[in-house]
Write a protein that holds these residues in place. Structure first.
Motif, PDB file in Angstrom:
ATOM      1  N   GLN A 190      31.934  39.238  88.529  1.00 49.35           N
ATOM      2  CA  GLN A 190      30.364  39.288  89.857  1.00 49.35           C
ATOM      3  C   GLN A 190      29.808  37.918  89.411  1.00 49.35           C
ATOM      4  O   GLN A 190      28.855  37.862  90.587  1.00 49.35           O
ATOM      5  N   LEU A 191      29.191  37.406  88.803  1.00 51.70           N
ATOM      6  CA  LEU A 191      28.404  36.740  88.637  1.00 51.70           C
ATOM      7  C   LEU A 191      29.014  35.426  89.220  1.00 51.70           C
ATOM      8  O   LEU A 191      27.918  34.295  88.604  1.00 51.70           O
ATOM      9  N   GLY A 192      30.136  35.081  89.105  1.00 50.70           N
ATOM     10  CA  GLY A 192      30.854  33.872  88.863  1.00 50.70           C
ATOM     11  C   GLY A 192      30.790  33.056  88.181  1.00 50.70           C
ATOM     12  O   GLY A 192      31.071  31.653  88.000  1.00 50.70           O
ATOM     13  N   TYR A 193      31.122  33.501  86.411  1.00 45.53           N
ATOM     14  CA  TYR A 193      31.506  32.681  85.525  1.00 45.53           C
ATOM     15  C   TYR A 193      32.778  32.824  85.385  1.00 45.53           C
ATOM     16  O   TYR A 193      34.132  33.109  84.626  1.00 45.53           O
ATOM     17  N   SER A 194      34.083  33.318  86.179  1.00 42.80           N
ATOM     18  CA  SER A 194      35.288  33.631  85.549  1.00 42.80           C
ATOM     19  C   SER A 194      36.135  32.802  85.237  1.00 42.80           C
ATOM     20  O   SER A 194      37.044  32.417  83.803  1.00 42.80           O
ATOM     21  N   SER A 195      35.751  31.115  85.539  1.00 43.56           N
ATOM     22  CA  SER A 195      36.540  29.809  84.646  1.00 43.56           C
ATOM     23  C   SER A 195      35.969  30.187  83.072  1.00 43.56           C
ATOM     24  O   SER A 195      36.958  29.567  82.295  1.00 43.56           O
ATOM     25  N   TYR A 196      35.056  30.561  82.678  1.00 42.81           N
ATOM     26  CA  TYR A 196      34.398  31.037  81.010  1.00 42.81           C
ATOM     27  C   TYR A 196      34.544  32.099  80.742  1.00 42.81           C
ATOM     28  O   TYR A 196      35.560  32.207  79.566  1.00 42.81           O
ATOM     29  N   PHE A 197      34.875  32.962  81.565  1.00 39.81           N
ATOM     30  CA  PHE A 197      35.554  34.558  80.937  1.00 39.81           C
ATOM     31  C   PHE A 197      36.505  34.417  81.696  1.00 39.81           C
ATOM     32  O   PHE A 197      36.634  35.791  82.310  1.00 39.81           O
ATOM     33  N   VAL A 198      37.758  34.497  80.779  1.00 40.46           N
ATOM     34  CA  VAL A 198      38.717  33.973  81.571  1.00 40.46           C
ATOM     35  C   VAL A 198      39.485  35.008  81.301  1.00 40.46           C
ATOM     36  O   VAL A 198      39.640  36.331  80.321  1.00 40.46           O
ATOM     37  N   GLU A 199      40.577  36.022  82.424  1.00 40.55           N
ATOM     38  CA  GLU A 199      41.488  37.358  82.262  1.00 40.55           C
ATOM     39  C   GLU A 199      42.496  36.950  82.023  1.00 40.55           C
ATOM     40  O   GLU A 199      43.932  37.237  82.389  1.00 40.55           O
ATOM     41  N   GLN A 200      42.293  36.646  80.472  1.00 37.30           N
ATOM     42  CA  GLN A 200      43.711  36.496  79.707  1.00 37.30           C
ATOM     43  C   GLN A 200      43.335  37.377  78.601  1.00 37.30           C
ATOM     44  O   GLN A 200      42.432  37.217  77.619  1.00 37.30           O
ATOM     45  N   ASP A 201      44.328  37.451  77.620  1.00 39.67           N
ATOM     46  CA  ASP A 201      44.076  38.097  76.437  1.00 39.67           C
ATOM     47  C   ASP A 201      44.616  37.274  75.411  1.00 39.67           C
ATOM     48  O   ASP A 201      45.160  36.035  74.581  1.00 39.67           O
ATOM     49  N   GLY A 202      43.631  37.245  74.552  1.00 42.12           N
ATOM     50  CA  GLY A 202      43.546  35.914  73.044  1.00 42.12           C
ATOM     51  C   GLY A 202      44.327  36.306  72.019  1.00 42.12           C
ATOM     52  O   GLY A 202      44.788  37.532  71.544  1.00 42.12           O
ATOM     53  N   ALA A 203      44.085  35.623  70.843  1.00 41.35           N
ATOM     54  CA  ALA A 203      44.404  35.798  69.851  1.00 41.35           C
ATOM     55  C   ALA A 203      43.757  36.760  69.012  1.00 41.35           C
ATOM     56  O   ALA A 203      42.360  36.832  69.127  1.00 41.35           O
ATOM     57  N   ALA A 204      44.202  37.714  67.874  1.00 36.79           N
ATOM     58  CA  ALA A 204      42.870  38.203  66.785  1.00 36.79           C
ATOM     59  C   ALA A 204      42.381  37.594  65.943  1.00 36.79           C
ATOM     60  O   ALA A 204      43.627  36.815  65.430  1.00 36.79           O
ATOM     61  N   ILE A 205      41.059  37.596  65.937  1.00 38.32           N
ATOM     62  CA  ILE A 205      40.238  36.484  65.268  1.00 38.32           C
ATOM     63  C   ILE A 205      39.497  37.388  64.334  1.00 38.32           C
ATOM     64  O   ILE A 205      38.945  38.603  64.154  1.00 38.32           O
ATOM     65  N   THR A 206      39.622  36.741  62.891  1.00 37.64           N
ATOM     66  CA  THR A 206      38.844  37.689  61.657  1.00 37.64           C
ATOM     67  C   THR A 206      37.294  37.025  62.037  1.00 37.64           C
ATOM     68  O   THR A 206      36.992  35.719  61.977  1.00 37.64           O
ATOM     69  N   ASP A 207      36.520  38.124  62.275  1.00 42.94           N
ATOM     70  CA  ASP A 207      35.183  37.525  62.662  1.00 42.94           C
ATOM     71  C   ASP A 207      34.491  38.651  62.272  1.00 42.94           C
ATOM     72  O   ASP A 207      34.602  39.244  61.868  1.00 42.94           O
ATOM     73  N   ASP A 208      33.147  38.334  62.655  1.00 40.91           N
ATOM     74  CA  ASP A 208      31.759  39.175  61.816  1.00 40.91           C
ATOM     75  C   ASP A 208      31.691  40.599  63.137  1.00 40.91           C
ATOM     76  O   ASP A 208      31.448  41.529  62.473  1.00 40.91           O
ATOM     77  N   HIS A 209      32.571  40.234  63.943  1.00 43.11           N
ATOM     78  CA  HIS A 209      32.734  41.818  64.620  1.00 43.11           C
ATOM     79  C   HIS A 209      33.589  42.763  63.866  1.00 43.11           C
ATOM     80  O   HIS A 209      33.322  43.985  64.002  1.00 43.11           O
ATOM     81  N   LEU A 210      34.468  42.052  62.959  1.00 43.31           N
ATOM     82  CA  LEU A 210      35.126  43.344  62.240  1.00 43.31           C
ATOM     83  C   LEU A 210      34.557  44.303  61.814  1.00 43.31           C
ATOM     84  O   LEU A 210      34.934  45.555  61.145  1.00 43.31           O
ATOM     85  N   PRO A 211      33.703  43.716  60.610  1.00 39.44           N
ATOM     86  CA  PRO A 211      33.019  44.878  59.522  1.00 39.44           C
ATOM     87  C   PRO A 211      32.324  45.533  60.190  1.00 39.44           C
ATOM     88  O   PRO A 211      32.284  47.267  60.429  1.00 39.44           O
ATOM     89  N   VAL A 212      31.391  44.958  61.833  1.00 37.22           N
ATOM     90  CA  VAL A 212      30.927  45.991  62.474  1.00 37.22           C
ATOM     91  C   VAL A 212      31.807  47.304  63.310  1.00 37.22           C
ATOM     92  O   VAL A 212      31.190  48.231  63.323  1.00 37.22           O
ATOM     93  N   ASN A 213      33.038  46.768  63.861  1.00 36.48           N
ATOM     94  CA  ASN A 213      33.959  47.950  63.963  1.00 36.48           C
ATOM     95  C   ASN A 213      34.552  48.972  63.080  1.00 36.48           C
ATOM     96  O   ASN A 213      34.297  50.280  62.992  1.00 36.48           O
ATOM     97  N   GLU A 214      34.475  48.295  61.560  1.00 34.15           N
ATOM     98  CA  GLU A 214      35.491  48.856  61.030  1.00 34.15           C
ATOM     99  C   GLU A 214      34.787  49.944  59.633  1.00 34.15           C
ATOM    100  O   GLU A 214      35.127  50.995  59.626  1.00 34.15           O
ATOM    101  N   THR A 215      33.636  49.636  59.436  1.00 30.93           N
ATOM    102  CA  THR A 215      32.277  50.327  58.332  1.00 30.93           C
ATOM    103  C   THR A 215      31.708  50.265  59.261  1.00 30.93           C
ATOM    104  O   THR A 215      31.200  51.885  58.727  1.00 30.93           O
ATOM    105  N   ALA A 216      31.017  49.745  60.124  1.00 29.81           N
ATOM    106  CA  ALA A 216      29.933  50.373  60.158  1.00 29.81           C
ATOM    107  C   ALA A 216      29.700  50.986  61.914  1.00 29.81           C
ATOM    108  O   ALA A 216      28.964  52.170  62.576  1.00 29.81           O
ATOM    109  N   LYS A 217      31.269  51.323  62.239  1.00 31.05           N
ATOM    110  CA  LYS A 217      31.653  51.917  62.783  1.00 31.05           C
ATOM    111  C   LYS A 217      31.045  51.648  64.855  1.00 31.05           C
ATOM    112  O   LYS A 217      31.025  52.656  65.196  1.00 31.05           O
ATOM    113  N   ILE A 218      30.736  50.504  64.983  1.00 34.66           N
ATOM    114  CA  ILE A 218      29.979  50.261  66.196  1.00 34.66           C
ATOM    115  C   ILE A 218      30.652  49.667  66.884  1.00 34.66           C
ATOM    116  O   ILE A 218      31.667  48.794  66.308  1.00 34.66           O
ATOM    117  N   PRO A 219      31.597  49.839  68.145  1.00 35.79           N
ATOM    118  CA  PRO A 219      32.391  48.942  69.193  1.00 35.79           C
ATOM    119  C   PRO A 219      31.718  46.916  68.931  1.00 35.79           C
ATOM    120  O   PRO A 219      30.620  47.412  69.430  1.00 35.79           O
TER     121      PRO A 219
END
Length: 334
Positions: free
Chosen positions: A254-283
């Protein structure tokens, strides 16, 4: 009479089709209207100012734990968050490197509107890679990490400055977490699924800076400053925080940034969001630069090389990511 009857029948058929098409068009318009989100007024984010924040970090030198540059940059981040009106918590701890070395580490947390019950967690790692293992000509020595590390921190500092200067503050609480010791792992020798990466986020997820802390959702920024960056929907983000992912990408569209935020599924990346999701239980969602349709290369071209310097950084990319985050915060205030 026969020819006349055929003509009338043909006319009735045309009118019927026109009517159906009109109803279908009206239905499509209604559907589009229903899915569109009313955008609340949010302050403007400056990509140029975020660029300066990235540059200031890089000028300290590689932010490798146990180095003087790491200490100086950490002190700067703490001071800047305080200057921007944040309540700051320094979470110091000793991390164990995959080779057994002890690393002096600190997660740095800046809280905006700390009394608010509804909180949004925004994060990035602030350390840089200690070895240029992907460099085609010189694999020795630490890297600047302008995009891989400093870009996300720069966006979050500018976001804090944007909110501080805004006439209308968001109605939600915001916690900015700069995770340490994210980028020193080695997948070839480490023995756990994190392969020596994400030590700061693992520590925070198991030892939150506020007992019982929770957030409505979180967003991680990683490599968000390069020219022509593409952010497909990272797979673990879809798995753990699908609704939040869809909301962010919809906001970007809606802000016009679709060329950056692409409507396509990407790879699964081991990154800092994994402990937050899995241990802290915050999406938590990971906004991360991933190559599109390139099985030979996952990340941006200069990832983990000596070329990851300020030449990579584009204020337009920083602006796109920062403006989307600002809009998301203000939308959550409704």
């Amino acid at each position: 009479m026969q020819e006349f009857s055929k003509g009338v029948a043909l006319m009735l058929l045309v009118l019927t089709l026109l009517c159906c098409n009109s109803k279908q068009s009206s239905s499509e318009q209604t559907t589009t209207s229903e899915t569109a989100t009313t955008m609340v007024k949010a302050p403007l984010f400056s990509g140029d100012s975020a660029y300066v924040y990235v540059e200031k970090q890089v000028k300290f030198g590689p932010r490798v734990p146990n180095s003087a540059a790491h200490t100086r940059c950490g002190d700067y981040l703490v001071a800047e968050l305080k200057r921007l009106g944040c309540t700051v918590t320094e979470q110091t701890f000793t991390a164990t490197h995959y080779d057994g070395r002890k690393l002096n580490a600190r997660n740095i947390i800046g809280s905006i509107n700390p009394q608010a019950a509804k909180r949004i967690l925004l994060a990035s790692h602030w350390d840089s890679r200690p070895v240029a293992d992907e460099d085609p000509t010189n694999k020795t020595g630490a890297i600047d990490g302008a995009n891989d590390g400093a870009s996300g921190v720069g966006v979050l500092l500018e976001l804090a400055r944007t909110i501080q200067q805004a006439a209308q503050k968001p109605g939600v609480g915001v916690d900015l977490i700069f995770f340490d010791v994210e980028d020193g792992g080695n997948s070839a020798v480490a023995k756990d699924k994190f392969t020596g990466f994400c030590l700061g986020s693992q520590y925070w997820a198991a030892n939150k800076h506020v007992p019982g802390y929770s957030a409505y959702f979180g967003v991680l920024l990683d490599m968000v400053g390069a020219k022509g960056a593409t952010f497909p929907k990272e797979a673990f983000s879809n798995q753990y925080a699908n609704e939040v992912t869809r909301m962010i990408w919809h906001t970007a569209s809606q802000l016009g940034y679709s060329s950056y935020f692409v409507e396509q599924d990407g790879a699964a990346i081991t990154d800092d969001h994994l402990p937050v999701n899995e241990t802290a239980k915050i999406p938590m969602v990971d906004i991360i630069h991933l190559q599109l349709n390139n099985p030979q290369k996952t990340f941006f071209d200069d990832w983990h090389t000596h070329e990851d310097d300020m030449r990579n950084i584009d204020p337009k990319t920083l602006k796109a990511v920062g403006q989307v985050l600002v809009q998301v915060l203000y939308q959550e205030s409704i």
